[in-house]
Design an enzyme around this catalytic site. Structure first.
Site, PDB file in Angstrom:
ATOM      1  N   ASN A   1     -65.666 -12.141  -6.231  1.00 43.58           N
ATOM      2  CA  ASN A   1     -65.227 -11.310  -7.352  1.00 43.58           C
ATOM      3  C   ASN A   1     -66.214 -11.220  -8.513  1.00 43.58           C
ATOM      4  OD1 ASN A   1     -62.907 -10.466  -6.160  1.00 43.58           O
ATOM      5  ND2 ASN A   1     -61.561 -11.917  -7.199  1.00 43.58           N
TER       6      ASN A   1
ATOM      7  N   GLU B   1     -66.071  -3.879  -3.574  1.00 48.93           N
ATOM      8  CA  GLU B   1     -64.631  -3.598  -3.655  1.00 48.93           C
ATOM      9  C   GLU B   1     -64.382  -2.864  -4.963  1.00 48.93           C
ATOM     10  OE1 GLU B   1     -61.268  -6.669  -2.800  1.00 48.93           O
ATOM     11  OE2 GLU B   1     -61.607  -6.715  -4.953  1.00 48.93           O
TER      12      GLU B   1
ATOM     13  N   TRP C   1     -49.432 -18.710  -5.191  1.00 49.33           N
ATOM     14  CA  TRP C   1     -50.704 -18.001  -5.052  1.00 49.33           C
ATOM     15  C   TRP C   1     -51.845 -19.005  -5.134  1.00 49.33           C
ATOM     16  CZ3 TRP C   1     -54.565 -17.523  -8.936  1.00 49.33           C
ATOM     17  CH2 TRP C   1     -55.700 -16.844  -8.479  1.00 49.33           C
TER      18      TRP C   1
ATOM     19  N   ARG D   1     -48.856 -10.070  -7.037  1.00 44.21           N
ATOM     20  CA  ARG D   1     -49.215 -10.285  -5.641  1.00 44.21           C
ATOM     21  C   ARG D   1     -48.167  -9.664  -4.718  1.00 44.21           C
ATOM     22  NH1 ARG D   1     -53.445 -10.769  -7.229  1.00 44.21           N
ATOM     23  NH2 ARG D   1     -54.919 -12.470  -7.138  1.00 44.21           N
TER      24      ARG D   1
ATOM     25  N   ASP E   1     -57.938  -8.394   5.215  1.00 48.60           N
ATOM     26  CA  ASP E   1     -57.892  -8.799   3.807  1.00 48.60           C
ATOM     27  C   ASP E   1     -56.989 -10.024   3.648  1.00 48.60           C
ATOM     28  OD1 ASP E   1     -58.333  -8.524   1.018  1.00 48.60           O
ATOM     29  OD2 ASP E   1     -56.407  -7.504   0.810  1.00 48.60           O
TER      30      ASP E   1
ATOM     31  N   HIS F   1     -60.209 -17.422 -13.243  1.00 52.52           N
ATOM     32  CA  HIS F   1     -59.766 -16.055 -12.889  1.00 52.52           C
ATOM     33  C   HIS F   1     -59.463 -15.332 -14.197  1.00 52.52           C
ATOM     34  CE1 HIS F   1     -57.795 -12.846 -10.632  1.00 52.52           C
ATOM     35  NE2 HIS F   1     -58.072 -13.435  -9.491  1.00 52.52           N
TER      36      HIS F   1
ATOM     37  N   SER G   1     -64.914 -17.495  -7.588  1.00 50.30           N
ATOM     38  CA  SER G   1     -65.538 -18.476  -6.690  1.00 50.30           C
ATOM     39  C   SER G   1     -67.038 -18.566  -6.945  1.00 50.30           C
ATOM     40  CB  SER G   1     -65.265 -18.088  -5.230  1.00 50.30           C
ATOM     41  OG  SER G   1     -65.808 -16.819  -4.932  1.00 50.30           O
TER      42      SER G   1
HETATM   43  O1  SFD Z   1     -59.092 -12.145  -5.448  1.00 47.66           O
HETATM   44  C1  SFD Z   1     -59.348 -33.422  -6.820  1.00 47.66           C
HETATM   45  N1  SFD Z   1     -60.209 -16.848  -6.169  1.00 47.66           N
HETATM   46  C2  SFD Z   1     -61.093 -15.817  -5.837  1.00 47.66           C
HETATM   47  N2  SFD Z   1     -62.385 -15.796  -6.157  1.00 47.66           N
HETATM   48  C3  SFD Z   1     -63.245 -14.878  -5.635  1.00 47.66           C
HETATM   49  O2  SFD Z   1     -64.460 -14.897  -5.931  1.00 47.66           O
HETATM   50  N3  SFD Z   1     -62.789 -13.921  -4.759  1.00 47.66           N
HETATM   51  C4  SFD Z   1     -61.477 -13.838  -4.374  1.00 47.66           C
HETATM   52  O3  SFD Z   1     -61.118 -13.034  -3.520  1.00 47.66           O
HETATM   53  C5  SFD Z   1     -60.561 -14.746  -5.036  1.00 47.66           C
HETATM   54  N4  SFD Z   1     -59.162 -14.650  -4.844  1.00 47.66           N
HETATM   55  C6  SFD Z   1     -58.500 -15.874  -4.716  1.00 47.66           C
HETATM   56  C7  SFD Z   1     -58.979 -16.974  -5.475  1.00 47.66           C
HETATM   57  C8  SFD Z   1     -58.225 -18.165  -5.439  1.00 47.66           C
HETATM   58  C9  SFD Z   1     -57.076 -18.234  -4.620  1.00 47.66           C
HETATM   59  C10 SFD Z   1     -56.292 -19.501  -4.611  1.00 47.66           C
HETATM   60  C11 SFD Z   1     -56.671 -17.139  -3.836  1.00 47.66           C
HETATM   61  C12 SFD Z   1     -57.397 -15.974  -3.897  1.00 47.66           C
HETATM   62  C13 SFD Z   1     -55.480 -17.223  -2.958  1.00 47.66           C
HETATM   63  C14 SFD Z   1     -60.599 -17.795  -7.239  1.00 47.66           C
HETATM   64  C15 SFD Z   1     -61.517 -18.938  -6.792  1.00 47.66           C
HETATM   65  O4  SFD Z   1     -61.049 -19.510  -5.616  1.00 47.66           O
HETATM   66  C16 SFD Z   1     -61.601 -19.992  -7.908  1.00 47.66           C
HETATM   67  O5  SFD Z   1     -62.074 -19.314  -9.041  1.00 47.66           O
HETATM   68  C17 SFD Z   1     -62.561 -21.161  -7.609  1.00 47.66           C
HETATM   69  O6  SFD Z   1     -62.255 -21.767  -6.388  1.00 47.66           O
HETATM   70  C18 SFD Z   1     -62.518 -22.213  -8.730  1.00 47.66           C
HETATM   71  O7  SFD Z   1     -63.396 -23.268  -8.425  1.00 47.66           O
HETATM   72  P1  SFD Z   1     -63.115 -24.793  -8.896  1.00 47.66           P
HETATM   73  O8  SFD Z   1     -64.227 -25.623  -8.350  1.00 47.66           O
HETATM   74  O9  SFD Z   1     -62.829 -24.826 -10.332  1.00 47.66           O
HETATM   75  O10 SFD Z   1     -61.722 -25.183  -8.163  1.00 47.66           O
HETATM   76  P2  SFD Z   1     -61.449 -25.405  -6.591  1.00 47.66           P
HETATM   77  O11 SFD Z   1     -62.384 -24.621  -5.759  1.00 47.66           O
HETATM   78  O12 SFD Z   1     -59.999 -25.139  -6.389  1.00 47.66           O
HETATM   79  O13 SFD Z   1     -61.758 -26.979  -6.350  1.00 47.66           O
HETATM   80  C19 SFD Z   1     -60.971 -27.998  -6.905  1.00 47.66           C
HETATM   81  C20 SFD Z   1     -61.365 -29.299  -6.203  1.00 47.66           C
HETATM   82  O14 SFD Z   1     -60.827 -30.434  -6.867  1.00 47.66           O
HETATM   83  C21 SFD Z   1     -60.232 -31.305  -5.926  1.00 47.66           C
HETATM   84  N5  SFD Z   1     -59.238 -32.086  -6.659  1.00 47.66           N
HETATM   85  N6  SFD Z   1     -60.258 -34.300  -6.336  1.00 47.66           N
HETATM   86  C22 SFD Z   1     -60.084 -35.597  -6.660  1.00 47.66           C
HETATM   87  N7  SFD Z   1     -59.044 -36.039  -7.428  1.00 47.66           N
HETATM   88  C23 SFD Z   1     -58.110 -35.181  -7.915  1.00 47.66           C
HETATM   89  N8  SFD Z   1     -57.112 -35.642  -8.674  1.00 47.66           N
HETATM   90  C24 SFD Z   1     -58.243 -33.805  -7.607  1.00 47.66           C
HETATM   91  N9  SFD Z   1     -57.509 -32.693  -7.915  1.00 47.66           N
HETATM   92  C25 SFD Z   1     -58.134 -31.649  -7.324  1.00 47.66           C
HETATM   93  C26 SFD Z   1     -59.693 -30.362  -4.858  1.00 47.66           C
HETATM   94  O15 SFD Z   1     -59.442 -31.033  -3.638  1.00 47.66           O
HETATM   95  C27 SFD Z   1     -60.870 -29.395  -4.752  1.00 47.66           C
HETATM   96  O16 SFD Z   1     -61.899 -29.938  -3.981  1.00 47.66           O
HETATM   97  S1  SFD Z   1     -58.325 -13.317  -5.508  1.00 47.66           S
HETATM   98  O17 SFD Z   1     -57.070 -13.130  -4.787  1.00 47.66           O
HETATM   99  O18 SFD Z   1     -58.104 -13.730  -6.862  1.00 47.66           O
HETATM  100  P1  AMP Z   2     -56.925  -9.741  -7.394  1.00 49.69           P
HETATM  101  O1  AMP Z   2     -56.788  -9.521  -5.932  1.00 49.69           O
HETATM  102  O2  AMP Z   2     -55.779  -9.196  -8.198  1.00 49.69           O
HETATM  103  O3  AMP Z   2     -57.271 -11.161  -7.746  1.00 49.69           O
HETATM  104  O4  AMP Z   2     -58.168  -8.902  -7.869  1.00 49.69           O
HETATM  105  C1  AMP Z   2     -59.461  -9.092  -7.408  1.00 49.69           C
HETATM  106  C2  AMP Z   2     -60.401  -8.532  -8.438  1.00 49.69           C
HETATM  107  O5  AMP Z   2     -60.081  -7.168  -8.721  1.00 49.69           O
HETATM  108  C3  AMP Z   2     -60.369  -9.239  -9.779  1.00 49.69           C
HETATM  109  O6  AMP Z   2     -61.676  -9.177 -10.295  1.00 49.69           O
HETATM  110  C4  AMP Z   2     -59.413  -8.408 -10.600  1.00 49.69           C
HETATM  111  O7  AMP Z   2     -59.652  -8.526 -11.981  1.00 49.69           O
HETATM  112  C5  AMP Z   2     -59.721  -7.000 -10.095  1.00 49.69           C
HETATM  113  N1  AMP Z   2     -58.569  -6.076 -10.113  1.00 49.69           N
HETATM  114  C6  AMP Z   2     -57.408  -6.198  -9.414  1.00 49.69           C
HETATM  115  N2  AMP Z   2     -56.596  -5.157  -9.654  1.00 49.69           N
HETATM  116  C7  AMP Z   2     -57.250  -4.358 -10.510  1.00 49.69           C
HETATM  117  C8  AMP Z   2     -56.940  -3.110 -11.144  1.00 49.69           C
HETATM  118  N3  AMP Z   2     -55.773  -2.480 -10.923  1.00 49.69           N
HETATM  119  N4  AMP Z   2     -57.865  -2.596 -11.974  1.00 49.69           N
HETATM  120  C9  AMP Z   2     -59.026  -3.230 -12.202  1.00 49.69           C
HETATM  121  N5  AMP Z   2     -59.391  -4.383 -11.638  1.00 49.69           N
HETATM  122  C10 AMP Z   2     -58.520  -4.948 -10.803  1.00 49.69           C
END
Ligand code: SFD
Ligand code: AMP
Length: 634
Positions: free
Chosen positions: A62, A126, A219, A250, A353, A390, A441
């Protein structure tokens, strides 16, 4: 506990977590540690290959700025993020990530991540900032590179399935962390010169929509339970944007993402009457200051327009998948063969997806006979999450980079080392660092790299092992393992071990926390509405919950982890409620609405609302910090 072995690990840099930020940190730290003869230790509660938010994979990256093609500038990204967060963002932090994120994406590709390409070999977008990937194995690929970097360089060691509970301190400097194995009776003491908190955000602080068998479904991943927030709060670090929860919209009940549908497939969302809230409710945007007029419309305002429909009884809201697919395929309607081929392609993209990142949504589609090309699917706002990476912003208040500060920002945003919190030697990245949203990510990985480099610099310049008081360690060990003793002492008082007058099991404790947050802190059941009286009641009930936390009980190591996960959630909850109470306005309708201060108020509240808790007294302090720009404003 006599039967718990104590293991002491001494290291230079301690990386807590094994997710995207931690993996970025590992790669960078290995390089700089080798040059300086230092040791790096990474600790994850799970197995890095599938830990954290990216466990199931993702279908998009993203954050990709595309600086090399000249498509966008760093300032463009900063403007996008500031607008999406209704004006509240640390421009220096966002810019620092934006200028480095593309190189992280190129590394992912080099390590084997398939990024979609068009016929000319260019990345398939995207949206403006988002790239499509075949990302089922995304985390495996990124973790492999991190492990190789640490282990092959000889500087690193990795502990998996060790749950970190909290910090070790040497006065005002962090001295490491303590935790326990979730597989063996081992209590761990990690002593370090610098520590990175990268343990993700928090889920299940609020009651989820799912229940019964589906309870673990949310989520954001249920295993991210607020450990970063707890760790930094307990170390005495200043926190920021604790009120800025994230509520994504979602696909209903299995939490499938909507980004690809809105951006790639250009789908509409309509209500039960066929009305399109994004069109019909456009005048509402005028009530939200300059932020209602920006493009894209901020995520929380998009949510809010849909919520207004629901409040008026116009739900459910549907993603018009069938219409979007037909519209794209229509361009091929004069050639039946090409039309059929395109339909097949779109159908498979739609399923992929979900299969790439939210497999349960594909299962739900299959189980409920949904063919996206013929039928719409319901979408809904999720319960609130804490995720600084996010479209939320919660996390620790960290130092920005030296070279991006202006004369104006330097005194506020800079104290020596990139991403160091206000506690000496404690660094944060990914969901753990606040006010730098939309890193996702890729940006989290890039921020992990930036932070690890700075942490190694800190170690080189402060190369002494902090001192840790043995009495403090003994007290921590006793407190951390206490739930197991409590269970053993009282388990025979009742026939059902789940119910006992002497203790509370973590599952019940979590339900209690979730009920408080749902009803008094603006969860799903209260339509994300809060007011002062409700928030004060939430604080009162959280106070009682905190008292009862002393009686948590665990029958095994797994439950011991659950006990501490829920304590972590409780602290995240308290920081959230206190900050919503502090901010006397409504800035992010669609995330939460303060009904007693229902309007946005830039004059008094275009500021960061920060907080910290004194580790010695337990007293909370609320702080306003100014928002300053690093780029000239139009
Ligand atoms: O679009 C301990 N995210 C998305 N990012 C994208 O770039 N594209 C996408 O398509 C994304 N989508 C999405 C995303 C997240 C999720 C859940 C879904 C869909 C369903 C966001 C990214 O995933 C997110 O921004 C990053 O992963 C954040 O990175 P970070 O490092 O802050 O968190 P992490 O990866 O979750 O890792 C956490 C770690 O900590 C560990 N942990 N270890 C030891 N002791 C403890 N007490 C701990 N507590 C946690 C975990 O095990 C893990 O290793 S979209 O749909 O939004
Ligand atoms: P999401 O699947 O909602 O996590 O969205 C993935 C990426 O698309 C994120 O960067 C969001 O901010 C962006 N996004 C989702 N929906 C929209 C929308 N309707 N308009 C603009 N950006 C969006």
């Amino acid at each position: 506990m006599a039967n718990f072995e104590t293991v002491v690990v001494e290291t230079d840099l301690l990386i807590l977590g094994g997710g995207m930020a931690a993996c970025g940190a590992a790669v960078e730290a290995a390089y700089w540690a080798k040059q300086n003869g230092l040791k790096v230790t990474l600790v994850d509660k799970a197995a890095m290959d599938r830990s954290g938010a990216v466990a199931m994979g993702l279908s998009a990256i993203n954050q990709y700025v595309g600086l090399k093609d000249g498509a966008n500038s760093v300032k463009d990204y900063v403007d996008y993020v500031r607008n999406d967060l209704m004006g509240v963002t640390r421009e220096d932090l966002v810019a620092n990530i934006a200028r480095h994120v593309d190189s992280t994406v190129h590394l992912f590709e080099k390590w084997g991540l398939p990024i979609w390409k068009d016929e000319k070999g260019a990345y398939v977008h995207e949206g403006r900032w988002q790239l499509m990937i075949n990302g089922e194995s995304y985390k495996v690929i990124v973790a492999e590179a991190a492990k190789n970097a640490l282990l092959q360089s000889g500087v690193g060691q990795i502990f998996e399935r060790v749950f970190i509970v909290g910090p070790l301190m040497d006065g005002d400097r962090v001295a490491g962390a303590v935790g326990f194995s979730v597989r063996e009776n081992k209590f761990y003491i990690f002593k370090a010169k610098a520590t990175m908190a990268t343990m993700g955000g928090a889920v299940h602080v609020f009651k989820p929509r799912s229940m019964g068998e589906g309870l673990g479904r949310a989520w954001y991943p249920p295993w991210n339970s607020g450990s970063s927030a707890y760790f930094t709060l307990k170390a005495g670090a200043e926190m920021t944007c604790q009120e800025v929860r994230f509520i994504p919209v979602r696909f209903k009940d299995a939490y499938g993402p909507v980004g690809a549908w809105f951006l790639l497939f250009k789908s509409r969302a309509t209500n039960a009457m066929g009305g399109e809230y994004m069109v019909e409710r456009r005048p509402e945007l005028d009530n939200w200051g300059p932020y209602g007029r920006v493009k894209p419309i901020p995520a929380n305002l998009r949510n809010y327009l849909g919520m207004l429909d629901l409040i008026e009884g116009k739900g459910p809201i549907f993603m018009r998948t069938e219409e979007a697919i037909q519209k794209i395929a229509e361009q091929y309607k004069d050639d039946p063969k090409a039309y059929k081929k395109k339909m097949k392609e779109l159908e498979s993209e739609a399923w992929e997806d979900f299969l790439d990142m939210t497999i349960s949504q594909a299962i739900l589609w299959a189980a409920s006979n949904v063919e996206p090309e013929t039928r719409s699917s319901e979408i809904a706002a999720c319960e609130p999450y804490f995720i600084g990476s996010h479209s939320g912003a919660s996390g620790a208040w960290v130092s920005g980079p030296a070279d991006l500060q202006t004369a104006e920002t330097k005194s506020e945003y800079f104290w020596g080392y990139d991403n160091m919190s206000t506690v000496k030697g404690l660094f944060c990245a990914g969901d753990a660092s606040g006010a730098s949203s939309h890193k996702f990510s890729s940006g989290s990985h890039a921020e992990g790299r930036i932070t690890a480099k700075a942490a190694i610099k800190f170690i080189v310049e402060n190369n002494t092992q902090p001192k840790v008081d043995q009495a403090e360690i003994d007290a921590l060990k006793a407190a951390i393992l206490k739930p197991m003793e409590t269970f053993e002492a009282h388990k025979n008082a009742t026939t059902d071990p789940e119910i006992n007058p002497n203790y509370i099991k973590p599952r019940m404790f979590m339900f209690r926390l979730q009920k408080i947050m749902d009803e008094y802190a603006g969860g799903v059941s209260s339509q994300f509405m809060v007011n002062k009286a409700q928030l004060e009641r939430a604080l009162e009930l959280l106070g009682l919950l905190k008292e009862d936390a002393a009686n948590l009980a665990a029958s095994n190591l797994h439950e011991l982890m659950r006990c501490w996960e829920n304590q972590h959630r409780m602290w995240q909850a308290e920081a959230h409620v206190r900050t919503m109470l502090f901010r006397e306005e409504t800035r992010w309708p669609g995330y939460y609405f303060r009904a007693d201060t229902p309007k946005i108020n830039d004059k008094d509240w275009l500021v960061f609302a920060n907080c910290k808790c004194d580790p010695k007294t337990g007293n909370w302090e609320m702080i306003k910090r100014p928002i300053k720009h690093i780029f000239p404003q139009a």
